[in-house]
Design a protein around this motif. Structure first.
Motif, mmCIF file in Angstrom:
data_model
loop_
_atom_site.group_PDB
_atom_site.id
_atom_site.type_symbol
_atom_site.label_atom_id
_atom_site.label_comp_id
_atom_site.label_asym_id
_atom_site.label_seq_id
_atom_site.Cartn_x
_atom_site.Cartn_y
_atom_site.Cartn_z
ATOM 1 N N LEU A 55 22.427 3.231 -1.881
ATOM 2 C CA LEU A 55 21.638 4.176 -2.401
ATOM 3 C C LEU A 55 20.139 3.615 -2.155
ATOM 4 O O LEU A 55 20.046 2.597 -2.546
ATOM 5 N N GLY A 56 19.407 4.622 -1.877
ATOM 6 C CA GLY A 56 18.026 4.106 -1.600
ATOM 7 C C GLY A 56 17.111 4.319 -2.949
ATOM 8 O O GLY A 56 17.668 3.971 -4.027
ATOM 9 N N GLY A 57 15.862 4.751 -2.798
ATOM 10 C CA GLY A 57 15.091 4.860 -3.970
ATOM 11 C C GLY A 57 14.712 3.380 -4.409
ATOM 12 O O GLY A 57 14.529 2.818 -3.893
ATOM 13 N N ARG A 58 14.645 3.351 -5.853
ATOM 14 C CA ARG A 58 14.256 2.413 -6.683
ATOM 15 C C ARG A 58 15.382 1.391 -6.523
ATOM 16 O O ARG A 58 15.439 0.197 -6.879
ATOM 17 N N PHE A 59 16.750 2.006 -6.120
ATOM 18 C CA PHE A 59 17.917 1.202 -6.179
ATOM 19 C C PHE A 59 17.993 0.456 -5.018
ATOM 20 O O PHE A 59 18.211 -0.932 -5.196
ATOM 21 N N ARG A 60 18.000 0.749 -3.827
ATOM 22 C CA ARG A 60 17.956 0.233 -2.644
ATOM 23 C C ARG A 60 19.138 -1.104 -2.674
ATOM 24 O O ARG A 60 19.009 -2.517 -2.556
ATOM 25 N N ALA A 61 20.274 -0.693 -3.001
ATOM 26 C CA ALA A 61 21.587 -1.536 -3.175
ATOM 27 C C ALA A 61 22.622 -0.912 -2.729
ATOM 28 O O ALA A 61 22.788 0.492 -2.546
ATOM 29 N N ALA A 62 23.755 -1.401 -2.367
ATOM 30 C CA ALA A 62 24.990 -1.211 -1.706
ATOM 31 C C ALA A 62 26.363 -1.860 -2.916
ATOM 32 O O ALA A 62 26.039 -2.662 -3.586
#
Length: 387
Positions: free
Chosen positions: A90-97
């Motif tokens: 997930l992108g946005g401010r999260f940018r994590a997998a």
């Protein structure tokens, strides 16, 4: 999002969070989770995500078992018996997998265990290094409840007072918690369960947890739960009363202005679905298109647990329902598509559940835990042997 904490560093630690530590870090905060899920659903509608499969829209990968295994020790097929991995970015401010991994077996309840037992691994999206390993039953339950909560925020009438629940399991409880966080004026709850004993126990749970409710009533039929309710929660995959064994929402029973939340099975008449009366909203159309492509046109939506969005997508493929009648909740939340414009509109909101939601809520709980010093730091390695 800050730069990867692992860049140029061979040393890797990660955070372990047990279930009590997840609670301490805020995993059960429904109002906060609704806000995070709203962000997530907008990112989905924007396309700033990836899930499994060629189209990046797959729900996940599942291991099933044969009815009569040839090999000693292999589990046999049974109710809800499977293993499943649900990976996503997930992108946005999260940018994590991350990936949610769980095993499921209905027989677990005979051993005082939940049907499914979940863990979640959160990864740095740049290096792939693990950031956290978490107990994930509550993570999954509360994000599952909060996605319908986004629908309540944008689609329920402002003066909603009465909620009807068909199937008062864990999922319906977290959905109700999210719903009342968005519509605190809710006063009445009607519950239709399977057995009198278990349903009365759940009713008592609601009375104790929400003393502000004026009434919590156990009803004898799905019709009684549906009639007069401003918000309806379809929280079961089976029904002894409805067509195809699913809860049946007959148009005549549905109150004008009602919002029907469908994270499980629900059956509507096709002529109602195709009419101007039915406003159809989904968590994300890409999920239903991928389910259709993975399973093929010969697999009925009954085989896919009766989630109504699968039936609606089948109808678009048949040409009996225009595709533009299906609206993503993320587009409504972002203001790109209209939501409720008057108090007479009926909204049907299908929720299939996606691993991007787990990534988002896991990321926020992880950040809360780090800020509060919660959890146990574990070492993966100081220097990898193979590099």
């Amino acid at each position: 999002m800050t730069a990867s904490p692992y860049e140029g560093m061979p040393h890797i630690d990660f955070l372990y969070l047990s279930e009590p530590e997840m609670i301490e870090a805020g995993v059960t905060d429904s109002a906060a989770c609704v806000e995070t899920m709203e962000e997530t659903l907008i990112l989905l509608a924007d396309g700033d995500y990836r899930m499994a499969g060629a189209s990046a829209n797959s729900h996940g990968a599942q291991i099933n078992f044969p009815s009569n295994p040839e090999h000693e020790g292999m589990p046999a097929d049974g109710p809800d018996r499977r293993f499943m991995a649900m990976p996503a970015y997930l992108g946005g401010r999260f940018r994590a997998a991350g990936v949610k991994w769980y095993g499921s077996n209905a027989e677990n309840r005979n051993h005082e265990l939940p049907r499914s037992i979940h863990v979640f691994v959160l990864n740095d999206a740049t290096t792939g290094a693990p950031m956290a390993i978490m107990s994930a039953n509550l993570l999954s339950a509360y994000r599952t409840g909060a996605v319908p909560g986004v629908g309540v925020k944008h689609l329920a009438v402002q003066n909603a007072e009465t909620v009807g629940i068909i199937g008062p399991g864990v999922m319906s409880r977290t959905i109700f918690d999210s719903a009342i966080s968005q519509r605190p004026g809710i006063k009445h709850l009607k519950i239709k369960g399977r057995s009198a004993g278990s349903t009365n126990r759940v009713a008592e749970y609601f009375r104790e947890k929400y003393p502000q409710l004026e009434s919590v009533t156990v009803v004898d039929s799905e019709r009684e739960a549906i009639e007069g309710s401003d918000i309806l929660i379809a929280g079961t995959s089976t029904s002894p009363d409805g067509p195809s064994g699913f809860p049946y929402f007959k148009r005549e029973w549905i109150k004008p202005g009602a919002l029907i939340l469908c994270p499980a099975a629900a059956r509507f008449d096709d002529d109602f679905i195709t009419s101007d009366e039915a406003n159809l909203v989904v968590d994300y159309t890409g999920l239903y298109e991928e389910w259709f492509n993975e399973n093929g046109p010969d697999v009925t939506y009954e085989r896919l647990l009766g989630i109504p969005g699968n039936r609606w997508w089948d109808m678009t493929e048949e040409g009996t329902l225009p595709k533009d009648k299906l609206v993503n909740i993320g587009d409504i939340a972002a203001g790109r598509a209209p939501g409720r414009t008057d108090d007479e509109q009926i909204f049907c909101y299908s929720i299939g559940g996606m691993p991007v939601e787990d990534v988002a809520w896991a990321y926020d709980v992880y950040e809360n835990a780090r800020a509060k010093g919660i959890g146990t730091t574990l070492n993966l390695w100081d220097m990898p042997v193979l590099r």
